[in-house]
Design a protein around this motif. Structure first.
Motif, short mmCIF file in Angstrom:
data_model
loop_
_atom_site.label_atom_id
_atom_site.label_comp_id
_atom_site.label_asym_id
_atom_site.label_seq_id
_atom_site.Cartn_x
_atom_site.Cartn_y
_atom_site.Cartn_z
N SER A 126 5.65 -11.06 5.37
CA SER A 126 4.75 -10.42 4.43
C SER A 126 4.88 -8.91 4.49
O SER A 126 5.13 -8.34 5.57
CB SER A 126 3.32 -10.82 4.79
OG SER A 126 2.39 -9.98 4.15
N LEU A 201 -6.67 -11.02 -5.80
CA LEU A 201 -7.02 -10.51 -7.12
C LEU A 201 -6.72 -11.51 -8.26
O LEU A 201 -7.60 -11.81 -9.08
CB LEU A 201 -6.25 -9.20 -7.37
CG LEU A 201 -6.49 -8.58 -8.74
CD1 LEU A 201 -7.93 -8.11 -8.89
CD2 LEU A 201 -5.52 -7.42 -8.97
N ALA A 217 -15.23 -8.17 -8.90
CA ALA A 217 -15.61 -6.92 -8.22
C ALA A 217 -14.32 -6.16 -7.94
O ALA A 217 -13.43 -6.70 -7.26
CB ALA A 217 -16.37 -7.23 -6.94
N ARG A 232 -0.61 -2.32 -6.21
CA ARG A 232 0.20 -3.27 -5.45
C ARG A 232 1.44 -3.66 -6.25
O ARG A 232 1.49 -3.48 -7.48
CB ARG A 232 -0.60 -4.57 -5.17
CG ARG A 232 -1.80 -4.40 -4.27
CD ARG A 232 -1.40 -4.13 -2.83
NE ARG A 232 -2.57 -4.03 -1.97
CZ ARG A 232 -3.29 -2.93 -1.77
NH1 ARG A 232 -2.97 -1.81 -2.41
NH2 ARG A 232 -4.33 -2.93 -0.96
N ASP A 296 -8.09 -2.29 3.24
CA ASP A 296 -7.19 -2.13 2.09
C ASP A 296 -6.51 -0.77 2.10
O ASP A 296 -7.15 0.24 2.43
CB ASP A 296 -7.99 -2.24 0.78
CG ASP A 296 -7.98 -3.65 0.21
OD1 ASP A 296 -7.29 -4.51 0.77
OD2 ASP A 296 -8.68 -3.87 -0.80
C1 WQD Z 1 -4.80 -6.77 -4.48
C2 WQD Z 1 -5.60 -5.58 -4.99
C3 WQD Z 1 -7.64 -5.24 -3.78
C4 WQD Z 1 -9.58 -8.95 -5.03
C5 WQD Z 1 -1.55 -9.20 -0.02
C6 WQD Z 1 -1.43 -10.65 -0.43
C7 WQD Z 1 -2.24 -11.54 0.43
C8 WQD Z 1 -1.84 -11.39 1.85
C9 WQD Z 1 -1.56 -10.00 2.25
C10 WQD Z 1 0.33 -12.56 2.10
C11 WQD Z 1 -6.20 -4.72 -3.89
C12 WQD Z 1 -7.94 -5.61 -5.21
C13 WQD Z 1 -8.69 -7.92 -4.85
C14 WQD Z 1 -10.79 -8.71 -5.73
C15 WQD Z 1 -10.10 -6.44 -6.07
N1 WQD Z 1 -0.99 -12.41 2.32
N2 WQD Z 1 -8.93 -6.68 -5.37
N3 WQD Z 1 -10.99 -7.45 -6.23
O1 WQD Z 1 -4.73 -7.25 -0.29
O2 WQD Z 1 -2.58 -6.64 -1.44
O3 WQD Z 1 -2.87 -8.72 0.04
O4 WQD Z 1 -0.98 -9.16 1.28
O5 WQD Z 1 1.18 -12.12 2.76
O6 WQD Z 1 -2.17 -12.87 0.04
O7 WQD Z 1 -1.77 -10.82 -1.77
O8 WQD Z 1 -3.81 -8.67 -2.21
O9 WQD Z 1 -4.74 -9.81 -4.15
O10 WQD Z 1 -6.21 -9.44 -2.12
O11 WQD Z 1 -5.57 -7.49 -3.55
O12 WQD Z 1 -10.33 -5.32 -6.55
O13 WQD Z 1 -11.64 -9.60 -5.89
O14 WQD Z 1 -6.72 -6.08 -5.74
O15 WQD Z 1 -8.53 -4.29 -3.30
O16 WQD Z 1 -6.17 -3.40 -4.34
P1 WQD Z 1 -3.52 -7.69 -0.95
P2 WQD Z 1 -5.12 -8.95 -3.01
#
Ligand code: WQD
Length: 338
Positions: A126, A201, A217, A232, A296
């Motif tokens: 990852s 997300l 959110a 991302r 984050d």
């Molecule tokens: C993306 C963006 C959030 C949810 C990634 C992989 C995850 C993990 C680790 C795999 C960020 C924002 C999110 C929400 C939001 N495992 N967000 N509201 O954190 O980049 O993690 O690496 O290796 O599976 O996806 O991904 O999709 O959680 O968040 O605003 O309800 O969306 O703050 O900027 P993340 P994510």
């Protein structure tokens, strides 16, 4: 005779899409999965798409004797190790679970491979292994400093694999560092089916669009990014699946260790994702701004050049295709696989 590939975690989100691609490329596929976060029904769908059967076993990788029985029944040409647990917040609360399912399970699998003289492995890592120490775009040589238990569990497996190749260069290993896989197979038959309220997300946006959740959110809108929301590197899960097949072909040819970023190479903000999805589903996505989520980072994306140079791979599906495919999956399967 077709080559037979063992896919651990083959019923999961990444694993299932990768199985489809392996079958399309002419491999036979044997899945081992403990179904802790997936269902056997996924594999029926995979078979439907591919028009071929998938052999599967309900096996926890840490169960050495169950794994030995699978190895005794088949001769594999290689292993794709996709099994693992991946919820960042859960990992912070239950670190032992994460080291057991991600590290210990990998050790058992590697041991079984060693016992059967099988040395071709593609490992699901990852981008979270980079953490705060790296500068964007992340290059594979960047220092690793994961700031979560989950990221450390992945880094530890990477370290084991490096040591393995160091001690015995006849291993053929590819480590794939995924950025943010999203989207679904274009058939609408398989996709991401998180249990409970989605932490990531894209599935969250999907569930707002279908009406299962009221709103999204957005965690933070004061980041030093063009619109203030987190950035991302989102890539289509089928591009990722294609990357696995190319990595497998590589390890069938070359020995040693190859570490690759699999990303799209550019970043999109949360707001850009929301807008692209609204366009794809022709619905409004309700959102509100919320405080930043602990742990984050503001912005990261891949330098994906090495995967292109070494494998000839690049992510070629754009944001519109990602959102269209994700929406097709969600709207055709409002309750996921159940
Ligand atoms: C993306 C963006 C959030 C949810 C990634 C992989 C995850 C993990 C680790 C795999 C960020 C924002 C999110 C929400 C939001 N495992 N967000 N509201 O954190 O980049 O993690 O690496 O290796 O599976 O996806 O991904 O999709 O959680 O968040 O605003 O309800 O969306 O703050 O900027 P993340 P994510």
């Amino acid at each position: 005779m077709r080559q037979k590939i063992l896919v651990s975690g083959g019923a999961g989100y990444i694993g299932s899409h990768t199985c489809v691609e392996l079958l399309a490329a002419g491999y036979d596929v044997v899945v081992v999965d403990n179904f802790s976060n997936s269902k056997p029904a996924v594999l029926d769908r995979v078979s439907r798409i591919a028009g071929r059967d998938v052999t599967w076993y309900e096996v926890d990788l840490r169960d050495k004797s169950a794994l030995a029985r699978v190895f005794a029944q088949h001769t594999f040409s290689g292993v794709l190790h996709c099994a693992g647990v991946k919820a960042i917040d859960e990992a912070q609360r239950f670190p032992l679970k994460y080291y057991q399912h991600n590290l210990e399970a990998s050790l058992t699998l590697i041991e079984a491979m060693t016992q059967h003289g099988l040395r071709r492995l593609v490992f699901s890592s990852s981008a979270t292994v980079y953490g705060e120490a790296a500068r964007v775009p992340y290059r594979e040589e960047a220092p690793l400093a994961p700031n979560t238990v989950y990221g450390r569990s992945k880094m530890m497996v990477e370290n084991v694999l490096q040591d393995l190749v160091q001690a015995d260069p006849s291993w053929h290993i590819a480590i794939l560092r995924y950025f943010n896989p999203v989207g679904a197979h274009s058939s609408g038959l398989i996709g991401e089916d998180p249990s409970g309220i989605p932490g990531n997300l894209m599935p969250h946006i999907c569930q707002v669009a279908i009406g299962k959740l009221d709103e999204l959110a957005i965690f933070g809108h004061d980041y030093p990014t063009p619109d203030g929301t987190g950035v991302r590197d989102y890539l289509h899960v089928m591009d990722l699946a294609e990357g696995h097949v190319k990595a497998l072909e590589y390890v069938c040819r070359e020995s040693g260790l190859l570490t690759l970023n699999l990303g799209n190479g550019r970043g999109y903000s949360v707001l850009e994702m929301v807008r692209a999805f609204e366009h794809a589903c022709s619905r409004k996505i309700n959102y509100r701004y919320a405080p930043r989520r602990a742990g984050d980072l503001a912005s990261y994306y891949a330098d994906a050049r090495r995967a292109n140079e070494v494998l000839g791979w690049r992510a070629h599906r754009d944001l519109s295709e990602i959102c269209t495919d994700a929406w097709r999956w969600q709207s055709q399967n409002p309750e996921g696989y159940s």
